[in-house]
Scaffold this motif. Structure first.
Motif, short mmCIF file in Angstrom:
data_model
loop_
_atom_site.label_atom_id
_atom_site.label_comp_id
_atom_site.label_asym_id
_atom_site.label_seq_id
_atom_site.Cartn_x
_atom_site.Cartn_y
_atom_site.Cartn_z
N SER A 156 48.62 27.87 68.06
CA SER A 156 48.87 26.53 67.51
C SER A 156 47.63 25.65 67.53
N LEU A 157 46.55 26.13 68.12
CA LEU A 157 45.29 25.38 68.13
C LEU A 157 44.46 25.63 66.87
N GLY A 158 45.00 26.45 65.96
CA GLY A 158 44.31 26.72 64.71
C GLY A 158 43.45 27.97 64.73
N LEU A 159 43.47 28.72 65.81
CA LEU A 159 42.71 29.97 65.87
C LEU A 159 43.51 31.06 65.16
N ASP A 160 42.87 31.75 64.27
CA ASP A 160 43.52 32.81 63.52
C ASP A 160 43.19 34.14 64.17
N ILE A 161 44.18 34.74 64.82
CA ILE A 161 44.00 36.02 65.49
C ILE A 161 44.72 37.07 64.62
N PRO A 162 44.00 38.03 64.06
CA PRO A 162 44.62 39.00 63.15
C PRO A 162 45.82 39.71 63.76
N LEU A 163 46.84 39.88 62.94
CA LEU A 163 48.08 40.60 63.28
C LEU A 163 48.86 39.95 64.42
N THR A 164 48.51 38.71 64.79
CA THR A 164 49.17 38.04 65.90
C THR A 164 49.96 36.84 65.40
N GLU A 165 51.26 36.86 65.67
CA GLU A 165 52.11 35.73 65.31
C GLU A 165 52.00 34.61 66.34
N ARG A 166 51.90 35.03 67.62
CA ARG A 166 51.82 34.04 68.71
C ARG A 166 50.99 34.62 69.84
N PHE A 167 50.12 33.78 70.40
CA PHE A 167 49.29 34.18 71.54
C PHE A 167 49.27 33.00 72.51
N VAL A 168 49.87 33.19 73.68
CA VAL A 168 49.99 32.13 74.67
C VAL A 168 49.33 32.60 75.96
N VAL A 169 48.48 31.75 76.55
CA VAL A 169 47.90 32.04 77.86
C VAL A 169 48.51 31.05 78.85
N TYR A 170 48.61 31.46 80.12
CA TYR A 170 49.25 30.59 81.10
C TYR A 170 48.77 30.91 82.52
N GLY A 171 48.85 29.91 83.34
CA GLY A 171 48.68 30.06 84.78
C GLY A 171 50.03 29.85 85.42
N PHE A 172 50.29 30.54 86.54
CA PHE A 172 51.62 30.42 87.16
C PHE A 172 51.52 30.37 88.68
N ALA A 173 52.56 29.81 89.27
CA ALA A 173 52.78 29.84 90.72
C ALA A 173 54.26 30.12 90.93
#
Length: 157
Positions: A79-96
């Motif tokens: 959703s930041l406007g980066l076009d990643i081929p063949l990828t519909e969604r790419f989410v990165v996260y930190g967790f606890a």
């Protein structure tokens, strides 16, 4: 008869591409002589709904009662406007993650567990066909200070 409940909350603190996600789950299966197969396994398992990441194998034994919680800070890279081929969604996260397990509320001190790390969710789309999301996690805990990699299929909680 096992009983489980869960709550989830989602907040967008800065922008729609960023989410603060919270989860709490609890379960009880109070019964004398309950076999391991009917108990809850909050360590190494495929049910990310209540898993404590950063643990593997027999780090946490199956239990009759548990409470777990997670906090994740997610950034949707697509959703930041980066076009990643063949990828519909790419989410990165930190967790606890944190939680406790016990087999006896009357006299057994609960075992407390903590894990933290980072992960990514990747959902591929080729020729207009969406594939199920794949989750990749790398978590650390007191049982595994060098970290544990886990993979799952399906969306985040």
């Amino acid at each position: 008869m096992p009983l489980e409940v869960g709550l989830r909350g989602y907040f967008t603190p800065l922008a729609n591409s960023q989410v603060l996600a919270l989860r709490v789950n609890a379960g009880t299966a109070r019964s004398d002589g309950l076999p391991y197969a009917r108990m809850f396994d909050v360590g190494d398992n495929s049910d990310f709904a209540y898993q404590l990441r950063g643990y593997s194998g027999d780090d946490i034994l199956p239990t009759q009662n548990y409470v777990t919680s997670s906090v994740e800070y997610r950034v949707d890279v697509t959703s930041l406007g980066l076009d990643i081929p063949l990828t519909e969604r790419f989410v990165v996260y930190g967790f606890a993650d944190t939680g406790f397990t016990t087999n006896d509320f009357d006299g057994d001190d609960p075992d407390l567990h903590f894990g933290a790390g980072a992960g990514a969710l990747i959902q591929l789309n080729a020729f207009g066909i969406s594939a199920p999301a794949i989750r990749l996690n790398y978590g650390f805990s007191e049982a595994n200070s060098s970290g544990v990699f886990s993979i799952g299929v399906g969306d985040l909680f």
